[in-house]
Motif scaffolding. Structure first.
Motif, PDB file in Angstrom:
ATOM      1  N   SER A 138       0.839  -1.206   0.000  1.00 14.78           N
ATOM      2  CA  SER A 138       0.000   0.000   0.000  1.00 14.78           C
ATOM      3  C   SER A 138       0.874   1.257   0.000  1.00 14.78           C
ATOM      4  CB  SER A 138      -0.924  -0.005   1.218  1.00 14.78           C
ATOM      5  OG  SER A 138      -1.709   1.164   1.266  1.00 14.78           O
ATOM      6  N   GLN A 139       1.957   1.212   0.767  1.00 18.22           N
ATOM      7  CA  GLN A 139       2.897   2.343   0.771  1.00 18.22           C
ATOM      8  C   GLN A 139       3.603   2.457  -0.570  1.00 18.22           C
ATOM      9  OE1 GLN A 139       3.495   4.757   3.178  1.00 18.22           O
ATOM     10  NE2 GLN A 139       4.638   5.634   1.454  1.00 18.22           N
ATOM     11  N   PHE A 140       3.918   1.315  -1.175  1.00 24.38           N
ATOM     12  CA  PHE A 140       4.529   1.301  -2.504  1.00 24.38           C
ATOM     13  C   PHE A 140       3.626   2.011  -3.509  1.00 24.38           C
ATOM     14  CE2 PHE A 140       5.767  -1.605  -6.286  1.00 24.38           C
ATOM     15  CZ  PHE A 140       6.725  -0.705  -6.724  1.00 24.38           C
ATOM     16  N   ASN A 141       2.334   1.722  -3.462  1.00 24.80           N
ATOM     17  CA  ASN A 141       1.389   2.391  -4.359  1.00 24.80           C
ATOM     18  C   ASN A 141       1.347   3.889  -4.112  1.00 24.80           C
ATOM     19  OD1 ASN A 141       0.611   0.157  -5.817  1.00 24.80           O
ATOM     20  ND2 ASN A 141      -1.187  -0.286  -4.568  1.00 24.80           N
ATOM     21  N   SER A 142       1.401   4.284  -2.858  1.00 24.66           N
ATOM     22  CA  SER A 142       1.416   5.713  -2.537  1.00 24.66           C
ATOM     23  C   SER A 142       2.654   6.388  -3.115  1.00 24.66           C
ATOM     24  CB  SER A 142       1.377   5.913  -1.014  1.00 24.66           C
ATOM     25  OG  SER A 142       0.173   5.433  -0.463  1.00 24.66           O
ATOM     26  N   ASP A 143       3.773   5.702  -3.038  1.00 22.60           N
ATOM     27  CA  ASP A 143       5.014   6.254  -3.582  1.00 22.60           C
ATOM     28  C   ASP A 143       4.967   6.340  -5.113  1.00 22.60           C
ATOM     29  OD1 ASP A 143       5.963   6.380  -0.999  1.00 22.60           O
ATOM     30  OD2 ASP A 143       7.145   4.530  -1.142  1.00 22.60           O
ATOM     31  N   LEU A 144       4.338   5.363  -5.747  1.00 22.00           N
ATOM     32  CA  LEU A 144       4.255   5.354  -7.206  1.00 22.00           C
ATOM     33  C   LEU A 144       3.434   6.522  -7.740  1.00 22.00           C
ATOM     34  CD1 LEU A 144       3.766   1.543  -7.898  1.00 22.00           C
ATOM     35  CD2 LEU A 144       5.759   2.932  -8.496  1.00 22.00           C
ATOM     36  N   LEU A 145       2.559   7.045  -6.922  1.00 22.59           N
ATOM     37  CA  LEU A 145       1.725   8.170  -7.333  1.00 22.59           C
ATOM     38  C   LEU A 145       2.577   9.365  -7.766  1.00 22.59           C
ATOM     39  CD1 LEU A 145      -1.271   9.006  -7.535  1.00 22.59           C
ATOM     40  CD2 LEU A 145      -1.107   9.839  -5.188  1.00 22.59           C
ATOM     41  N   SER A 146       3.744   9.510  -7.165  1.00 26.22           N
ATOM     42  CA  SER A 146       4.633  10.640  -7.482  1.00 26.22           C
ATOM     43  C   SER A 146       5.791  10.225  -8.384  1.00 26.22           C
ATOM     44  CB  SER A 146       5.183  11.252  -6.190  1.00 26.22           C
ATOM     45  OG  SER A 146       5.926  10.299  -5.451  1.00 26.22           O
ATOM     46  N   LEU A 147       5.637   9.108  -9.098  1.00 29.72           N
ATOM     47  CA  LEU A 147       6.736   8.585  -9.918  1.00 29.72           C
ATOM     48  C   LEU A 147       7.216   9.584 -10.964  1.00 29.72           C
ATOM     49  CD1 LEU A 147       8.575   6.260 -10.810  1.00 29.72           C
ATOM     50  CD2 LEU A 147       6.672   5.373 -12.186  1.00 29.72           C
ATOM     51  N   LYS A 148       6.347  10.426 -11.452  1.00 30.70           N
ATOM     52  CA  LYS A 148       6.715  11.384 -12.509  1.00 30.70           C
ATOM     53  C   LYS A 148       7.893  12.255 -12.101  1.00 30.70           C
ATOM     54  CE  LYS A 148       4.743  15.013 -15.453  1.00 30.70           C
ATOM     55  NZ  LYS A 148       3.486  15.741 -15.815  1.00 30.70           N
ATOM     56  N   THR A 149       7.974  12.591 -10.813  1.00 24.84           N
ATOM     57  CA  THR A 149       9.046  13.483 -10.342  1.00 24.84           C
ATOM     58  C   THR A 149       9.990  12.794  -9.357  1.00 24.84           C
ATOM     59  OG1 THR A 149       7.583  14.314  -8.586  1.00 24.84           O
ATOM     60  CG2 THR A 149       7.641  15.556 -10.662  1.00 24.84           C
ATOM     61  N   ALA A 150       9.687  11.560  -9.009  1.00 33.80           N
ATOM     62  CA  ALA A 150      10.488  10.864  -7.991  1.00 33.80           C
ATOM     63  C   ALA A 150      11.584  10.014  -8.630  1.00 33.80           C
ATOM     64  CB  ALA A 150       9.584   9.996  -7.126  1.00 33.80           C
TER      65      ALA A 150
END
Length: 414
Positions: A380-392
């Motif tokens: 679930s935390q992984f999915n939250s992190d993927l939300l900002s993948l464009k700039t992360a």
């Protein structure tokens, strides 16, 4: 009797891990059972949309007529939270959806009544699916359906861009090429959710995955996984790939049906959503493009769980027997596009819908979900992190996943 449908919306928040962590009482002793006469059963589902809800309602209505029992179908807004609260309160639904990635949490906590040996012709379910729902040597619940991911293409937008069947993408480079050609005005070439349940297919195509094959070691922080997320990030930065929320849609299927997405990546539930909500959408489903390591895909399956604490277990198993029958699984497929879990029903379904075979959950490079107890919080935390993948930084996201997952795997293997 008229079926009642409600949306379960319980207040507060009780995490699934907290519940299963203190759930030794779920399996201890036994629950007094009601028998004879009309019984009232509750079914809790995590619906993909109106089409799925109506299909379940229709199926349970058939059971009501046959059995004389009454069934209330509830649609969960947050399945894990609501089930956790129900179990903690000692009043769980009688029958409910259990995703394979959550199964270990419920089974190890004693929340599930193991009824697999009570189901007729259980060998008709593929061994791989039965294995997903086996705990402590017992088939605990039977799968209701299964599906892999596929690339859905809007044929009108495809043709308008001057593309033909020869252009169906077979590689990442080809996917990028056609997505760029399809991106114009209010249309984005590819729109997906930001979840690992979609992006994970690219990790497999790159030769990576979250854990090793027997789920005893985290393998998230790898060059292969980094390469996969870097490819997604490039698409997001270049604008030919967007998240559904970034095109003002509730989900990727809606974006596709609204014509905001020329392509999307979804499972067979997309067919039901489009049929119900966007019936004029003309589309083609093709296999996922191959990556640097070849073919790769994710398969999803869900079972019908029966609560150990249910006071209607015999009736609940009887209901599952009805829902899991070959003819009923085939009807579910017609109702919302679910690929039947029974091999006999799947053969019938693909015979009628050969165009949907790219969604078959059997084949080379197919990866099932991570099924380690407690890993759902990490993912679930992984999915939250993927939300900002464009700039992360993809490597940072994967490094965090690796670090968060290692203690969970260590505990599960001790």
């Amino acid at each position: 009797m008229k079926k009642r449908t409600s949306t379960a919306a319980l207040a507060g928040c009780v995490s699934l891990l907290a519940v299963t962590g203190c759930s030794s009482g779920f399996g201890g002793g036994d629950t007094a059972q009601e028998d004879g006469g009309k019984q009232n059963l509750t079914v809790l589902i995590a619906s993909s949309g109106t089409a799925e809800t109506q299909a379940v309602e229709k199926a349970t209505a058939g059971y009501e007529k046959k059995s004389g029992n009454e069934v209330t179908v509830q649609t969960a807004k947050d399945m894990n939270q609501q089930l956790g609260q129900a179990f903690a309160g000692g009043s769980p639904p009688d029958v409910f959806y259990v995703n394979s990635d959550q199964f270990a949490n419920y089974a190890s906590g004693g929340s599930l009544y193991p009824y697999g040996d009570e189901i007729e012709n259980v060998e008709d379910f593929p061994e791989t699916l039965r294995r997903s729902f086996t705990y402590d040597g017992k088939l605990t619940c039977v799968p209701k359906d299964a599906a892999a991911l596929a690339l859905a293409i809007n044929t009108k937008l495809w043709q308008d861009a001057g593309l033909t069947e020869k252009d169906y993408p077979k590689s990442w480079d080809e996917l990028e090429s056609v997505a760029k050609k399809l991106t114009k005005g209010t249309v984005t070439g590819l729109v997906t959710s930001e979840e690992y349940q979609r992006l994970g297919a690219f990790m497999k195509e790159a030769g990576g995955w979250i854990t090793n094959a027997d789920q005893t070691k985290m393998t998230a922080d790898s060059q292969q996984n980094t390469e996969a997320l870097a490819f997604v990030k490039k698409g997001l930065q270049n604008g030919w790939w967007k998240w559904a929320k970034d095109v003002d849609s509730l989900n990727a299927g809606e974006a596709f049906g609204q014509g905001k997405a020329a392509m999307t990546i979804e499972g067979s539930w997309l067919a039901g959503q489009l049929q119900h909500d966007f019936p004029t959408t003309d589309y083609k489903v093709v296999g996922m493009p191959e990556g640097p390591a070849g073919k790769g895909n994710l398969a999803f399956t869900t079972c019908w769980g029966v609560a150990q604490k249910s006071t209607h277990r015999a009736a609940a198993v009887d209901l599952v027997q009805h829902l899991a029958a070959t003819e009923q699984q085939a009807a579910m497929g017609e109702g919302f596009g679910a690929i039947p879990a029974r091999e006999s029903a799947a053969d019938e379904y693909f015979g009628k819908h050969p165009d949907r075979e790219p969604w078959t959950p059997i084949g080379e490079g197919i990866q099932g979900p991570v099924t380690i107890k407690g890993m759902d919080k990490v993912l679930s935390q992984f999915n939250s992190d993927l939300l900002s993948l464009k700039t992360a930084d993809p490597k940072k996201i994967l490094s965090d996943l690796q670090r968060n997952g290692e203690p969970v795997i260590q505990e599960s293997t001790e």
